[in-house]
Write a protein that holds these residues in place. Structure first.
Motif, short mmCIF file in Angstrom:
data_model
loop_
_atom_site.label_atom_id
_atom_site.label_comp_id
_atom_site.label_asym_id
_atom_site.label_seq_id
_atom_site.Cartn_x
_atom_site.Cartn_y
_atom_site.Cartn_z
N UNK A 211 -24.18 5.28 -1.03
CA UNK A 211 -24.67 5.24 0.35
C UNK A 211 -23.59 4.69 1.29
N UNK A 212 -22.91 3.63 0.86
CA UNK A 212 -21.85 3.06 1.70
C UNK A 212 -20.74 4.10 1.86
N UNK A 213 -20.44 4.77 0.76
CA UNK A 213 -19.38 5.77 0.78
C UNK A 213 -19.68 6.90 1.77
N UNK A 214 -20.95 7.13 2.03
CA UNK A 214 -21.31 8.25 2.90
C UNK A 214 -21.35 7.85 4.38
N UNK A 215 -21.08 6.58 4.70
CA UNK A 215 -21.13 6.19 6.12
C UNK A 215 -20.07 6.93 6.91
N UNK A 216 -20.48 7.43 8.05
CA UNK A 216 -19.53 8.15 8.89
C UNK A 216 -19.68 7.68 10.34
#
Ligand code: HEC
Length: 511
Positions: free
Chosen positions: A460-465
């Motif tokens: 989920x953190x990796x998907x922050x944009x």
């Protein structure tokens, strides 16, 4: 509704409590096979891959490597390892896979055949990407027990009602004040979040340790889910190792320069020297005509990551030429003269204060005044002491600027929280870091859902944009990207004078 939930929980607890000791042993063996590919005695199980039946050591192809530590499969890739938690495998209507393969629900026997022979309940061939395992009947049974437990198993630090976060902050010594400022902000954020109802019905709890020894002990007694905004002065490498060994996500370590080889669970807020050097090249390209200029880079290690980043960037931008030298060359007037004769107009300097002073003194004596750019925050003082003829030619890149406009919604929440909790505005950088790290943790936990695992959280953190984490530029991560705000501000540093902002936020691309 509430009583019904409570009753369900009670039933689950009773069911768990009545599970036999044999089941516990089964869960342990199953867990070991699943995560390590090892049998009861610790030896690797045997596996075969593909139609050629290439033998493999099970420890190289543990189930969790492909199906995920939480058993829920992988959302992306070529042939997708599916969700294999027991509830999923036994869904009454079975599965239709992206390859078109279709089958009914698994039971214990068909599961055993899938793992040992590579066929599904309908007799269809499971893709060759999935190895076949030489497991005994009791090993398959242990694995089955574990897959049943896996969906209920929670990662350390997560309970029904709480999620526990850890941090490591110095309490004494020169760094103690910063440590206390970070702690106060983390506490304020967590307190406020809990007053707002927590995340998915869970309250957050913060466990603070003063150093890594204390952390090992304290987090041993009270396991934590992730580390947030730790500050490990002088023991950065050990902190990264500490987190990696415990599979702990690390969100927003304070002042820790982004290290390219950090574990994939580590998420930095701001860039380190190599990326700030690239910001300076971007600035020079916009303002000084990079293509026509000859450049020199003086760096501690000519093979290190800063030098490498600069070489790549110069090649990409076709700058007029780049000489890379060890920073100690600054101490040798002959080497400085050679740079002058090469017609160097721009110098990227990442050495020490002493080397900087020697470089500028020697160059000044020769009447040579190139523009000097530095990604090293600690050089600001030495720069203000440079010979006056360098006026207008000294630049630094910084990932934060105190006077940068903070207009986003989260930036206003940061100010409100700071005011309401009486946190003062000392150690503003530390406060901003801590706030942004918590905002990222909160968002990651929200997106990971009630069924949170460390793996889901990291994804989920990796998907922050372009996430608004408050008093920092927007935060973006990605599969290969571990620096949230990738860019910096350029500031002109005047000899005998002050600092003058000469750029807005300059964003750069992922390397
Ligand atoms: C190298 C990666 C890899 C490893 C290791 C691996 N699997 Fe798989 N597995 C896959 C892939 C990919 C598929 C899906 C193949 C397909 O779609 O045909 C799969 C499919 C399955 C299926 C079938 C699911 C279905 O719905 O058809 C089961 C069951 C399964 N794996 C269990 C396991 C178990 C148990 C282990 C460890 C003993 C394991 N896998 C190890 C990659 C792997």
């Amino acid at each position: 509704m509430r009583t019904r939930a409570a009753a369900t929980i009670a039933v689950v607890l009773v069911a768990l409590a009545s599970a036999s000791a044999a089941d516990d042993a089964g869960t342990d063996l199953g867990r070991r096979i699943y995560h390590e590919g090892r049998a009861a005695g610790g030896e690797p199980v045997r596996a075969l891959l593909g139609s050629a039946s290439t033998p493999l050591s099970g420890s190289a192809v543990a189930c969790g490597n492909c199906h995920g530590a939480d058993g829920r499969g992988r959302p992306e890739g070529g042939v997708l390892p599916p969700d294999i938690t027991w509830d999923e495998l036994t869904k009454p209507y079975g599965h239709q896979h992206p390859s078109g393969r279709r089958h009914g629900p698994f039971d214990e026997r068909s599961f055993a055949r899938a793992v040992t022979e590579g066929v599904d309940p309908n007799g269809g061939r499971i893709d060759a990407a999935m190895p076949r395992y030489a497991l005994s009947v009791s090993e398959v049974a242990a694995l089955t027990i574990y897959l049943k437990a896996l969906a209920r198993e929670r990662d350390p630090g997560v309970s029904e009602a709480t999620i526990r976060l850890g941090t490591v902050l110095p309490d004494a010594g020169p760094a103690g004040e910063i440590g206390r400022a970070i702690r106060a902000m983390l506490r304020a954020y967590v307190g406020d979040l809990n007053e707002r109802g927590g995340v998915h019905g869970r309250r957050l709890e913060l466990v603070v340790a003063g150093d890594l020894e204390q952390a090992a002990k304290r987090f041993g007694e009270k396991p934590v889910f992730a580390l947030v905004s730790p500050y490990a002065v002088g023991s950065e490498a050990r902190l990264l190792q500490f987190a990696a060994e415990r599979r702990l996500g690390l969100i927003g370590p304070f002042t820790l320069a982004a290290t390219p080889d950090a574990s994939l669970q580590t998420f930095f807020l701001l860039p380190g020297e190599a990326d700030l050097a690239r910001v300076l090249l971007e600035f020079a390209a916009r303002n000084a005509g990079l293509r026509s200029q000859r450049w020199a880079a003086l760096v501690p290690d000519p093979d290190g990551s800063t030098a490498q980043a600069l070489r790549n960037e110069c090649r990409r931008r076709e700058c007029g030429g780049l000489e890379v030298l060890p920073a100690s060359a600054a101490l040798d007037p002959g080497a400085v003269a050679r740079l002058m004769h090469l017609g160097i107009e721009g110098v990227l300097f990442a050495g020490s204060e002493r080397e900087f002073a020697a470089l500028t003194a020697a160059a000044d004596r020769m009447g040579w005044h190139p523009s000097i750019y530095t990604p090293v925050a600690g050089l600001a003082r030495a720069m203000t002491a440079a010979p006056p003829a360098f006026a207008g030619r000294l630049f630094g890149a910084y990932p934060m600027r105190a006077d940068a406009p903070q207009t986003s919604a989260a930036a206003r929440s940061f100010e409100t929280l700071r005011r309401d909790r009486g946190l003062g505005d000392q150690h503003a950088a530390a406060q901003r870091f801590a706030y942004a790290a918590m905002a990222i943790v909160e968002e990651g936990l929200r997106q990971a859902g009630r069924d949170v695992s460390r793996e889901r959280f990291a994804r989920a953190v990796e998907s922050l944009h372009r996430f608004d984490a408050g008093p920092l530029p927007p935060i973006s991560y990605g599969p290969g990207r571990r620096v949230g705000a990738l860019g910096g501000y350029v500031v002109a540093i005047e000899p005998q004078g002050g600092f003058k902002p000469v750029s807005d936020w300059i964003a750069i691309e992922q390397r």
